[in-house]
Scaffold this active site. Sequence first.
Site, PDB file in Angstrom:
ATOM      1  N   ASP A 138       0.848  -1.203   0.000  1.00 51.93           N
ATOM      2  CA  ASP A 138       0.000   0.000   0.000  1.00 51.93           C
ATOM      3  C   ASP A 138       0.877   1.244   0.000  1.00 51.93           C
ATOM      4  OD1 ASP A 138      -2.873   1.202   0.651  1.00 51.93           O
ATOM      5  OD2 ASP A 138      -1.409   2.249   1.904  1.00 51.93           O
ATOM      6  N   TYR A 148       3.242   9.703  -0.557  1.00 53.51           N
ATOM      7  CA  TYR A 148       4.314   9.062   0.217  1.00 53.51           C
ATOM      8  C   TYR A 148       5.679   9.231  -0.476  1.00 53.51           C
ATOM      9  CZ  TYR A 148       0.388   6.541   2.457  1.00 53.51           C
ATOM     10  OH  TYR A 148      -0.792   6.195   3.092  1.00 53.51           O
ATOM     11  N   LYS A 179      -2.665   5.869  -4.379  1.00 50.50           N
ATOM     12  CA  LYS A 179      -3.774   6.781  -4.052  1.00 50.50           C
ATOM     13  C   LYS A 179      -3.590   8.138  -4.704  1.00 50.50           C
ATOM     14  CE  LYS A 179      -3.688   4.688   0.563  1.00 50.50           C
ATOM     15  NZ  LYS A 179      -2.276   4.576   0.915  1.00 50.50           N
ATOM     16  N   HIS A 188      -7.540   9.482  -1.855  1.00 51.50           N
ATOM     17  CA  HIS A 188      -6.885   9.405  -0.542  1.00 51.50           C
ATOM     18  C   HIS A 188      -7.753   9.999   0.574  1.00 51.50           C
ATOM     19  CE1 HIS A 188      -2.533   9.080   1.118  1.00 51.50           C
ATOM     20  NE2 HIS A 188      -3.389   8.870   2.085  1.00 51.50           N
TER      21      HIS A 188
END
Length: 275
Positions: free
Chosen positions: A46, A51, A76, A109
């Site tokens: 994930d 990120y 996401k 998200h």
Amino acid sequence: MSDQTHLTLNDGRSIPQVGLGVWQTPADTTADTVAVALAAGYRAVDTAAVYRNEKGVGEGVRRSGLARNEVFVTTKLWNDNQGYDAALTAFDKSLGRLGMDHVDLYLIHWPAPTQNLYLDSWKALVRLKEEGRAKSIGVSNFAVPHLERIIGETGVTPAVNQIELHPRFQQSALRAFHADKGILTESWSPLGQGKTLDDPTLTALAQRHGKTAAQVIIRWHVQLGLIVIPKSVTPSRIAENLDVFGFALDDADMAAIAGLDGAQGRIGPDPAAFG
Ligand code: NAD
């Protein structure tokens, strides 16, 4: 690990119940961490555009030697890219960074309700699924009104809603709504970001089962029928967090953990006010 369990999404596809989360995993070591996890038996990762480690996720998957279709990759759409065209562009960029021609699951998200673009974003995700570039589509941090709106307007129900969920914040009402609609619940910060691991109820259960508190918590998510994505960069903990299929919590154990729930247990932002 061959005995790990899978769940069936509402589009008929299968998702491993335990995956590796990589929020805050440094970009320059993400490939190593993902490769370690896949070697330990993980088959799901994930990540998210925000990120900033999608490139490492792609590299780690390729380095594992596994076929692309053996690994379930989720990413996401970040809040800055909400809207129909912006979401399509952001998705292409994520695929480019991953070095892949599809993802297994693409999530919005956050609903970011003050932007009021999540319905347009959802329509973009519906198109990406029709094109086969996002094999499954879902959302994250959506509350009931957000879910009702996108389902009502498009007729397409998200496969997953990924939400904050751990023993101190168990989200029973939202889980019940998901169950009613055929949406799978995916738990983020499943270990409460590590803060729940010294809870005496959990450490006592761990001792009784000869497991760690992290394993007891992950097993609890699994037995509730949730998808769970604990994060670690430590190889021994990565392996430990997947090793939850050789024991079971009984009804009394599950009830004891249910008793840890609290209205004040939220760690992350409130989705109604974020983004
Ligand atoms: P988590 O609950 O998975 O906790 C991670 C922390 O717990 C680690 O940094 C480590 O300190 C500790 N830990 C992990 N395994 C351990 C073990 N076996 N023993 C002892 N300590 C251990 O927290 P998280 O990273 O916030 O959440 C997991 C994943 O969920 C993220 O990596 C990300 O993929 C996802 N996530 C999504 C959202 C969202 O908005 N959709 C938000 C937060 C996290």
